[in-house]
Enzyme design. Sequence first.
Site, PDB file in Angstrom:
ATOM      1  N   ALA A  32       3.231  -3.855  -7.549  1.00  0.00           N
ATOM      2  CA  ALA A  32       4.406  -4.119  -6.715  1.00  0.00           C
ATOM      3  C   ALA A  32       4.261  -3.437  -5.371  1.00  0.00           C
ATOM      4  O   ALA A  32       3.432  -2.547  -5.202  1.00  0.00           O
ATOM      5  CB  ALA A  32       5.663  -3.597  -7.412  1.00  0.00           C
ATOM      6  N   GLY A  34       6.874  -1.684  -2.689  1.00  0.00           N
ATOM      7  CA  GLY A  34       8.237  -1.302  -2.328  1.00  0.00           C
ATOM      8  C   GLY A  34       8.339  -1.170  -0.816  1.00  0.00           C
ATOM      9  O   GLY A  34       7.428  -1.548  -0.084  1.00  0.00           O
ATOM     10  N   LYS A  38       2.886   1.118  -2.044  1.00  0.00           N
ATOM     11  CA  LYS A  38       2.340   0.090  -2.924  1.00  0.00           C
ATOM     12  C   LYS A  38       2.100   0.747  -4.277  1.00  0.00           C
ATOM     13  O   LYS A  38       1.682   1.905  -4.330  1.00  0.00           O
ATOM     14  CB  LYS A  38       1.015  -0.439  -2.369  1.00  0.00           C
ATOM     15  CG  LYS A  38       1.230  -1.310  -1.146  1.00  0.00           C
ATOM     16  CD  LYS A  38      -0.072  -1.904  -0.657  1.00  0.00           C
ATOM     17  CE  LYS A  38       0.209  -2.760   0.573  1.00  0.00           C
ATOM     18  NZ  LYS A  38      -0.967  -3.091   1.339  1.00  0.00           N
ATOM     19  N   LYS A  52       1.327   5.223  -7.234  1.00  0.00           N
ATOM     20  CA  LYS A  52       2.132   4.814  -6.075  1.00  0.00           C
ATOM     21  C   LYS A  52       1.515   5.442  -4.829  1.00  0.00           C
ATOM     22  O   LYS A  52       1.348   6.663  -4.762  1.00  0.00           O
ATOM     23  CB  LYS A  52       3.573   5.310  -6.305  1.00  0.00           C
ATOM     24  CG  LYS A  52       4.564   4.910  -5.262  1.00  0.00           C
ATOM     25  CD  LYS A  52       5.974   5.199  -5.792  1.00  0.00           C
ATOM     26  CE  LYS A  52       7.003   5.222  -4.700  1.00  0.00           C
ATOM     27  NZ  LYS A  52       8.359   5.400  -5.211  1.00  0.00           N
ATOM     28  N   ASP A 149      20.285   6.445  -5.546  1.00  0.00           N
ATOM     29  CA  ASP A 149      19.784   5.070  -5.426  1.00  0.00           C
ATOM     30  C   ASP A 149      19.688   4.427  -6.812  1.00  0.00           C
ATOM     31  O   ASP A 149      18.713   3.748  -7.134  1.00  0.00           O
ATOM     32  CB  ASP A 149      18.414   5.113  -4.740  1.00  0.00           C
ATOM     33  CG  ASP A 149      18.017   3.772  -4.132  1.00  0.00           C
ATOM     34  OD1 ASP A 149      18.903   2.897  -3.993  1.00  0.00           O
ATOM     35  OD2 ASP A 149      16.834   3.600  -3.806  1.00  0.00           O
TER      36      ASP A 149
HETATM   37  P1  ATP Z   1      11.927   1.245  -2.462  1.00  0.00           P
HETATM   38  O1  ATP Z   1      11.560   0.698  -1.147  1.00  0.00           O
HETATM   39  O2  ATP Z   1      12.790   0.301  -3.292  1.00  0.00           O
HETATM   40  O3  ATP Z   1      12.489   2.636  -2.404  1.00  0.00           O
HETATM   41  P2  ATP Z   1       9.415   2.333  -3.266  1.00  0.00           P
HETATM   42  O4  ATP Z   1       8.461   1.958  -2.208  1.00  0.00           O
HETATM   43  O5  ATP Z   1       9.958   3.735  -3.231  1.00  0.00           O
HETATM   44  O6  ATP Z   1      10.601   1.291  -3.316  1.00  0.00           O
HETATM   45  P3  ATP Z   1       9.321   2.158  -6.166  1.00  0.00           P
HETATM   46  O7  ATP Z   1      10.719   1.601  -6.216  1.00  0.00           O
HETATM   47  O8  ATP Z   1       9.110   3.495  -6.767  1.00  0.00           O
HETATM   48  O9  ATP Z   1       8.723   2.094  -4.664  1.00  0.00           O
HETATM   49  O10 ATP Z   1       8.341   1.134  -6.881  1.00  0.00           O
HETATM   50  C1  ATP Z   1       8.283  -0.225  -6.484  1.00  0.00           C
HETATM   51  C2  ATP Z   1       8.104  -1.094  -7.717  1.00  0.00           C
HETATM   52  O11 ATP Z   1       6.878  -0.742  -8.378  1.00  0.00           O
HETATM   53  C3  ATP Z   1       9.172  -0.938  -8.807  1.00  0.00           C
HETATM   54  O12 ATP Z   1      10.303  -1.744  -8.580  1.00  0.00           O
HETATM   55  C4  ATP Z   1       8.420  -1.348 -10.052  1.00  0.00           C
HETATM   56  O13 ATP Z   1       8.407  -2.768 -10.153  1.00  0.00           O
HETATM   57  C5  ATP Z   1       7.004  -0.881  -9.773  1.00  0.00           C
HETATM   58  N1  ATP Z   1       6.754   0.430 -10.419  1.00  0.00           N
HETATM   59  C6  ATP Z   1       6.978   1.650  -9.891  1.00  0.00           C
HETATM   60  N2  ATP Z   1       6.636   2.618 -10.739  1.00  0.00           N
HETATM   61  C7  ATP Z   1       6.189   2.005 -11.859  1.00  0.00           C
HETATM   62  C8  ATP Z   1       5.702   2.469 -13.133  1.00  0.00           C
HETATM   63  N3  ATP Z   1       5.605   3.770 -13.404  1.00  0.00           N
HETATM   64  N4  ATP Z   1       5.337   1.555 -14.047  1.00  0.00           N
HETATM   65  C9  ATP Z   1       5.434   0.241 -13.762  1.00  0.00           C
HETATM   66  N5  ATP Z   1       5.893  -0.268 -12.600  1.00  0.00           N
HETATM   67  C10 ATP Z   1       6.265   0.598 -11.655  1.00  0.00           C
END
Ligand code: ATP
Length: 349
Positions: A32, A34, A38, A52, A149
């Site tokens: 994914a 976000g 990534k 992440k 959040d």
């Molecule tokens: P945002 O912009 O919403 O704050 P972000 O960049 O901080 O997002 P996350 O929300 O932590 O990122 O992760 C994005 C996506 O990645 C999640 O919605 C989920 O689909 C996937 N994801 C994150 N962590 C995991 C995990 N531990 N196992 C499986 N999928 C995950």
Amino acid sequence: MKGSDPVLNDEPKIEDKWLIDPKLLYLGPKIAEGGHAKVYEGMYKASSVAVKILQSGSTAEEYARRREKFLREIMTLSRVQHENLIKFIGTCKDSNMVIVTELLMGGSLKKFLRALRPSCLDLEHAICFALDISRAMECLHANGIIHRDLKPDNLLLTGDQKKLKLADFGLAREETVTEMMTSETGTYRWMAPELYSTVTLRRGDKKHYNHKVDIYSFSIVLWELLTNRTPFEGMSNLQAAYAAAFKKVRPSVDNIPEDLVALLESCWDEDPNCRPEFQQITSILLSFLSSLTSVKTTPPPVIELGQTSYLQFDSPGTRHLMDRSREGDEMKPGNSSNGILGCFNECFS
Ligand code: ATP
């Protein structure tokens, strides 16, 4: 961003026990993307993990902001452990900004609920999920952390889709009674009005709020678990914010059991002081659950899935990884049988 990041003097210090060796971390396919990062599947030692990786923004200021959020997330994750919070495995020093956590293969609650529409979750199942969330939040609040959040996007399901775990601690903050906190944007639809409801919705405004903002968000998620509808349907995020804050609009409670209506209405009360604590919410949910199971004479109904085989997590990459580990492939750098897996150290150093 490649190479090592300069560590600023006032940055929080990450304990050595959380530093992992990038040579032992292998990257698989992307799961994914976000707003700031990534997320990839990966392997660390013998375990499947989620990796992440912070994305550089278009400007230095943006990158600094993202980095601060990322570091905050690392510090929060390293402080709390609970079966309903995503398990932190570690981070890499002098490398890309990276957060390694357990890999949850069941997808997000948002995706899970969408796949179920137009059906709703069985009431018992909805309450069990609500209990998972309430317990996770109890743990955070007991540690003085506000999540800020809480929404279905940030609740991930285990591979068997039986349990929820809370993820994405990027907006989480320590709660200090006298501190003024900035109103960074989460998603208005789930956000307590006091987070944004001064006369205008200017970013960066300073204002008082406390951990009760999470109780409000919880009520909106509970309402979704019970109705499987989108809160403030048909409204944009800003319209939803305006309606909730200035017109005191809340989602409809038609067809929701009375006890739960009382719970919802107390949790989304405009006055944060009138909202209960998560400890109280957990016991209310537990007693509601026991009333449900005690009147039951037949086994609990299975959730109606219709045509959707939702157990099949939409991640061919995960299956690829699982197949590989079953075949007993050694995942070493330079081994061509590693396929799409690459050593994190080699990819990003
Ligand atoms: P945002 O912009 O919403 O704050 P972000 O960049 O901080 O997002 P996350 O929300 O932590 O990122 O992760 C994005 C996506 O990645 C999640 O919605 C989920 O689909 C996937 N994801 C994150 N962590 C995991 C995990 N531990 N196992 C499986 N999928 C995950």
